[in-house]
Design a protein around this motif. Structure first.
Motif, short mmCIF file in Angstrom:
data_model
loop_
_atom_site.label_atom_id
_atom_site.label_comp_id
_atom_site.label_asym_id
_atom_site.label_seq_id
_atom_site.Cartn_x
_atom_site.Cartn_y
_atom_site.Cartn_z
N TRP A 35 0.99 -1.16 0.01
CA TRP A 35 0.03 -0.10 -0.14
C TRP A 35 0.83 1.12 -0.16
CZ3 TRP A 35 -5.49 0.58 -0.37
CH2 TRP A 35 -6.13 -0.73 -0.26
N TYR A 36 0.56 2.31 -0.72
CA TYR A 36 0.96 3.45 -0.97
C TYR A 36 0.31 4.44 -0.80
CZ TYR A 36 4.95 1.06 -3.24
OH TYR A 36 6.40 0.27 -3.49
N ILE A 50 2.41 -6.52 2.97
CA ILE A 50 1.94 -7.86 3.53
C ILE A 50 2.14 -8.86 2.64
CG2 ILE A 50 -0.43 -7.38 3.10
CD1 ILE A 50 -1.48 -8.46 5.75
N ARG A 51 2.54 -10.09 3.37
CA ARG A 51 2.78 -11.14 2.42
C ARG A 51 1.69 -12.22 2.15
NH1 ARG A 51 7.96 -10.73 1.00
NH2 ARG A 51 9.31 -9.47 2.73
N GLU A 56 -2.39 -10.41 8.90
CA GLU A 56 -2.47 -8.72 9.38
C GLU A 56 -1.12 -8.13 9.66
OE1 GLU A 56 -5.74 -7.89 12.33
OE2 GLU A 56 -4.09 -7.02 13.54
N LYS A 57 -1.31 -6.96 9.27
CA LYS A 57 -0.07 -6.02 9.44
C LYS A 57 -0.26 -4.83 9.99
CE LYS A 57 4.40 -7.14 8.34
NZ LYS A 57 4.91 -7.07 7.01
N ARG A 58 0.67 -4.02 11.05
CA ARG A 58 0.21 -3.01 11.69
C ARG A 58 1.40 -1.78 11.60
NH1 ARG A 58 -4.55 -2.83 15.22
NH2 ARG A 58 -5.46 -4.90 15.23
N VAL A 64 -3.31 -3.27 7.76
CA VAL A 64 -3.63 -3.88 6.59
C VAL A 64 -3.94 -5.51 6.60
CG1 VAL A 64 -2.91 -4.67 4.26
CG2 VAL A 64 -2.05 -2.37 5.16
N THR A 65 -4.81 -5.98 6.19
CA THR A 65 -5.38 -7.37 6.19
C THR A 65 -5.30 -7.95 4.79
OG1 THR A 65 -7.76 -6.96 5.84
CG2 THR A 65 -6.89 -7.18 8.26
#
Lengths: 111, 115
Positions: A35-36, A50-51, A56-58, A64-65
């Motif tokens: 995401w940009y 995110i892979r 989920e990543k914060r 981001v999910t």
């Protein structure tokens, strides 16, 4: 060919609320998705990656999910601020070296 | 630290004229390099990418070409501009080694208007 769709072109929210942006893709899943953020007249700036094996990543107020079953990534901005107003681009990586960018969702946060 | 430069920042050219946009990267070696175009209100369209000197891959057939004469220099050219070439041109780089973060770092862009 792969198709990337980001939800509605514009999202208007009140300061302090959570903005949720959607990125959907077709066909096979990407190895990862980025995401940009892009401000008017400027180049995009990387926010999060995110892979495919991560749910989920914060990063600070961003989350981001990634759901490979739904072929969808959600991008959340919590406790939104007027400074978060920008266009947010979803960019899955399907092939080596290359990202495919969505058209973006423009977020406007009202004070 | 790494820096990416693009010039010129803005350009107004007549239809049929040639084009040369330049991009240089500092502070890294053997980067992957990219040229994108963004039409007004649209997403980024990948035009060319390069994984090394003299290695150019074209994504969209059109009247544009790209060259990489040096490791950290990427040039976008056209012999004859069309009205449809107007847009915001962005150069980007990413680390060349597999396994390293593949985030892309974008330059400030060139706003091209073809009249």
């Amino acid at each position: 060919s792969q198709k990337i769709e980001q939800n509605s072109e514009a999202l208007n929210i009140q300061e302090g609320k959570t903005a949720t942006l959607t990125c959907n893709y077709t066909n096979y899943s990407p190895a990862y998705l980025q995401w940009y953020r892009q401000d008017p007249g400027r180049g995009p700036v990387f926010l999060l990656l995110i892979r495919e094996n991560e749910k989920e990543k914060r990063k600070e107020r961003l989350k981001v999910t990634f759901d490979t079953t739904l072929k969808q990534s959600l991008f959340h901005i919590t406790a939104s601020q007027p400074a978060d107003s920008a266009t947010y681009l979803c960019a899955p990586r399907f092939n080596d070296y290359k990202l495919s960018f969505g058209a973006g969702t423009t977020v406007t946060v009202r004070a | 630290s790494q820096t990416i430069h693009q010039w010129p920042a803005t350009l107004v050219q007549p239809v049929g004229s040639p084009l040369s946009l330049e991009c240089t990267v500092e502070g890294t070696s053997n980067p992957n390099l990219y040229w994108y175009r963004q039409a007004a209100g649209r997403g980024l369209q990948l035009l060319f990418y390069s994984v090394g000197i003299g290695q150019i891959s074209s994504e969209v057939p059109q009247n544009l070409s790209a060259s990489r004469p040096q490791d950290r220099q990427f040039i976008l050219s056209s012999k004859k501009l069309l009205l449809s070439d107007s847009g915001f041109y962005l150069c980007a780089w990413s680390p060349g080694l597999a396994g390293v973060s593949n985030e892309q770092f974008f330059g400030p862009g060139t706003r091209l208007t073809v009249l």
